[in-house]
Design a protein around this motif. Structure first.
Motif, PDB file in Angstrom:
ATOM      1  N   ASN A 195       0.997  -1.392   0.085  1.00 37.83           N
ATOM      2  CA  ASN A 195       0.029  -0.094   0.090  1.00 37.83           C
ATOM      3  C   ASN A 195       0.875   1.288  -0.034  1.00 37.83           C
ATOM      4  O   ASN A 195       0.598   2.267  -0.524  1.00 37.83           O
ATOM      5  CB  ASN A 195      -0.965  -0.063   1.336  1.00 37.83           C
ATOM      6  CG  ASN A 195      -2.095  -0.895   1.268  1.00 37.83           C
ATOM      7  OD1 ASN A 195      -2.519  -1.171  -0.070  1.00 37.83           O
ATOM      8  ND2 ASN A 195      -2.613  -1.349   2.216  1.00 37.83           N
ATOM      9  N   GLU A 196       1.969   1.121   0.888  1.00 40.91           N
ATOM     10  CA  GLU A 196       3.049   2.351   1.010  1.00 40.91           C
ATOM     11  C   GLU A 196       3.449   2.610  -0.737  1.00 40.91           C
ATOM     12  O   GLU A 196       3.654   3.775  -1.135  1.00 40.91           O
ATOM     13  CB  GLU A 196       4.086   2.207   1.770  1.00 40.91           C
ATOM     14  CG  GLU A 196       4.914   3.282   1.820  1.00 40.91           C
ATOM     15  CD  GLU A 196       5.812   2.904   3.226  1.00 40.91           C
ATOM     16  OE1 GLU A 196       6.911   3.346   3.065  1.00 40.91           O
ATOM     17  OE2 GLU A 196       5.383   2.570   4.275  1.00 40.91           O
ATOM     18  N   ILE A 197       3.803   1.477  -1.138  1.00 39.75           N
ATOM     19  CA  ILE A 197       4.548   1.597  -2.441  1.00 39.75           C
ATOM     20  C   ILE A 197       3.460   2.188  -3.644  1.00 39.75           C
ATOM     21  O   ILE A 197       3.607   3.217  -4.458  1.00 39.75           O
ATOM     22  CB  ILE A 197       5.045   0.251  -2.785  1.00 39.75           C
ATOM     23  CG1 ILE A 197       6.335  -0.185  -2.200  1.00 39.75           C
ATOM     24  CG2 ILE A 197       5.369   0.187  -4.689  1.00 39.75           C
ATOM     25  CD1 ILE A 197       6.737  -1.517  -2.254  1.00 39.75           C
ATOM     26  N   ILE A 198       2.064   1.670  -3.466  1.00 44.08           N
ATOM     27  CA  ILE A 198       1.136   2.038  -4.274  1.00 44.08           C
ATOM     28  C   ILE A 198       0.920   3.762  -4.067  1.00 44.08           C
ATOM     29  O   ILE A 198       0.857   4.586  -4.992  1.00 44.08           O
ATOM     30  CB  ILE A 198       0.066   1.341  -4.212  1.00 44.08           C
ATOM     31  CG1 ILE A 198       0.046  -0.083  -4.769  1.00 44.08           C
ATOM     32  CG2 ILE A 198      -1.213   2.072  -4.891  1.00 44.08           C
ATOM     33  CD1 ILE A 198      -1.073  -1.044  -4.514  1.00 44.08           C
ATOM     34  N   TYR A 199       0.976   4.099  -3.033  1.00 42.12           N
ATOM     35  CA  TYR A 199       0.642   5.606  -2.342  1.00 42.12           C
ATOM     36  C   TYR A 199       1.880   6.223  -3.054  1.00 42.12           C
ATOM     37  O   TYR A 199       1.579   7.215  -3.870  1.00 42.12           O
ATOM     38  CB  TYR A 199       0.637   5.570  -1.158  1.00 42.12           C
ATOM     39  CG  TYR A 199       0.585   7.003  -0.359  1.00 42.12           C
ATOM     40  CD1 TYR A 199      -0.529   8.023  -0.798  1.00 42.12           C
ATOM     41  CD2 TYR A 199       1.872   7.876  -0.150  1.00 42.12           C
ATOM     42  CE1 TYR A 199      -0.329   9.336  -0.395  1.00 42.12           C
ATOM     43  CE2 TYR A 199       1.794   9.107   0.238  1.00 42.12           C
ATOM     44  CZ  TYR A 199       0.479   9.824   0.256  1.00 42.12           C
ATOM     45  OH  TYR A 199       0.622  11.199   0.580  1.00 42.12           O
ATOM     46  N   GLU A 200       3.239   5.807  -2.821  1.00 48.50           N
ATOM     47  CA  GLU A 200       4.310   6.708  -3.272  1.00 48.50           C
ATOM     48  C   GLU A 200       4.319   6.638  -5.017  1.00 48.50           C
ATOM     49  O   GLU A 200       4.528   7.765  -5.619  1.00 48.50           O
ATOM     50  CB  GLU A 200       5.464   6.294  -2.854  1.00 48.50           C
ATOM     51  CG  GLU A 200       5.685   6.129  -1.324  1.00 48.50           C
ATOM     52  CD  GLU A 200       6.827   5.528  -0.705  1.00 48.50           C
ATOM     53  OE1 GLU A 200       7.336   4.524  -1.348  1.00 48.50           O
ATOM     54  OE2 GLU A 200       7.140   5.701   0.582  1.00 48.50           O
ATOM     55  N   ARG A 201       3.910   5.582  -5.477  1.00 47.22           N
ATOM     56  CA  ARG A 201       3.925   5.718  -6.966  1.00 47.22           C
ATOM     57  C   ARG A 201       2.945   6.654  -7.364  1.00 47.22           C
ATOM     58  O   ARG A 201       3.185   7.485  -8.510  1.00 47.22           O
ATOM     59  CB  ARG A 201       3.563   4.124  -7.533  1.00 47.22           C
ATOM     60  CG  ARG A 201       3.616   4.261  -8.985  1.00 47.22           C
ATOM     61  CD  ARG A 201       2.653   2.906  -9.266  1.00 47.22           C
ATOM     62  NE  ARG A 201       2.553   2.728 -10.770  1.00 47.22           N
ATOM     63  CZ  ARG A 201       1.342   3.375 -11.138  1.00 47.22           C
ATOM     64  NH1 ARG A 201       0.346   3.734 -10.461  1.00 47.22           N
ATOM     65  NH2 ARG A 201       1.050   3.096 -12.553  1.00 47.22           N
ATOM     66  N   ASN A 202       1.740   6.656  -7.090  1.00 44.01           N
ATOM     67  CA  ASN A 202       0.492   7.628  -7.361  1.00 44.01           C
ATOM     68  C   ASN A 202       0.872   9.126  -6.976  1.00 44.01           C
ATOM     69  O   ASN A 202       0.694   9.968  -7.694  1.00 44.01           O
ATOM     70  CB  ASN A 202      -0.668   7.395  -6.837  1.00 44.01           C
ATOM     71  CG  ASN A 202      -1.232   5.779  -7.451  1.00 44.01           C
ATOM     72  OD1 ASN A 202      -0.948   5.443  -8.448  1.00 44.01           O
ATOM     73  ND2 ASN A 202      -2.092   5.395  -6.817  1.00 44.01           N
ATOM     74  N   TYR A 203       1.775   9.155  -5.836  1.00 46.17           N
ATOM     75  CA  TYR A 203       1.961  10.662  -5.558  1.00 46.17           C
ATOM     76  C   TYR A 203       3.060  11.258  -6.593  1.00 46.17           C
ATOM     77  O   TYR A 203       3.010  12.347  -6.816  1.00 46.17           O
ATOM     78  CB  TYR A 203       2.652  10.433  -4.107  1.00 46.17           C
ATOM     79  CG  TYR A 203       3.025  11.947  -3.383  1.00 46.17           C
ATOM     80  CD1 TYR A 203       1.860  12.681  -2.974  1.00 46.17           C
ATOM     81  CD2 TYR A 203       4.374  12.291  -3.332  1.00 46.17           C
ATOM     82  CE1 TYR A 203       2.321  13.687  -2.455  1.00 46.17           C
ATOM     83  CE2 TYR A 203       4.713  13.489  -3.091  1.00 46.17           C
ATOM     84  CZ  TYR A 203       3.821  14.405  -2.375  1.00 46.17           C
ATOM     85  OH  TYR A 203       4.306  15.323  -2.102  1.00 46.17           O
ATOM     86  N   HIS A 204       4.016  10.463  -6.980  1.00 46.75           N
ATOM     87  CA  HIS A 204       4.981  10.785  -7.899  1.00 46.75           C
ATOM     88  C   HIS A 204       4.881  10.711  -9.078  1.00 46.75           C
ATOM     89  O   HIS A 204       5.452  11.240 -10.081  1.00 46.75           O
ATOM     90  CB  HIS A 204       6.459  10.361  -7.558  1.00 46.75           C
ATOM     91  CG  HIS A 204       6.904  10.774  -6.139  1.00 46.75           C
ATOM     92  ND1 HIS A 204       7.486  11.896  -5.841  1.00 46.75           N
ATOM     93  CD2 HIS A 204       6.792   9.833  -4.844  1.00 46.75           C
ATOM     94  CE1 HIS A 204       7.972  11.965  -4.571  1.00 46.75           C
ATOM     95  NE2 HIS A 204       7.585  10.819  -4.129  1.00 46.75           N
TER      96      HIS A 204
END
Length: 137
Positions: A118-127
């Protein structure tokens, strides 16, 4: 009276000279805005999800829980040190209390992996909005 004055002066000293500047400088972390500037860094970050799989087949993990609960293996309780507070017997007989160490470790392992994903998905979508090569990601 003397005791009260000492306690009162101690409390006043603590209140007057206590720490008021609680800001800190972090040297061990990377700010989110300073990382993931290109596709290579973003893909490297996705590898973190696979590091959570390293403990899958370790003793007292989800693997042990699944093997014990499905009767694929049994842990003998011969001698005094193999019993382990009955945690393997609880799994083998399918009478598992919430405090069983195998259950809690398996649960923690799986949800640490889910949290990392979930953290990786969030960081991907954020950047992703700032990357030029976002079609390929």
């Amino acid at each position: 009276m003397k005791k009260t004055n000492i306690i009162l002066s101690f409390v006043i000293c603590i209140l007057l000279y206590g720490c008021t500047d609680l800001s800190e400088t972090v040297y061990t972390g990377v700010a989110m805005n300073d990382f993931f500037k290109n596709e290579k860094e973003l893909v490297a970050n996705a590898g973190r999800a696979y590091t959570k799989l390293q403990g899958y087949n370790s003793e007292q993990s989800l693997w042990t829980l699944l093997l014990q609960a499905s009767d694929e293996c049994a842990v003998p309780a011969c001698g005094g040190s193999w019993y382990s507070n009955g945690r393997y017997e609880e799994i083998q007989t399918n009478k598992i209390p919430p405090a069983n160490k195998l259950l809690t470790r398996g649960w923690n392992w799986i949800f640490n992996g889910i949290a990392a994903c979930n953290e990786i998905i969030y960081e991907r979508n954020y950047h992703l909005s700032s990357l030029k090569e976002k079609r390929r990601l």
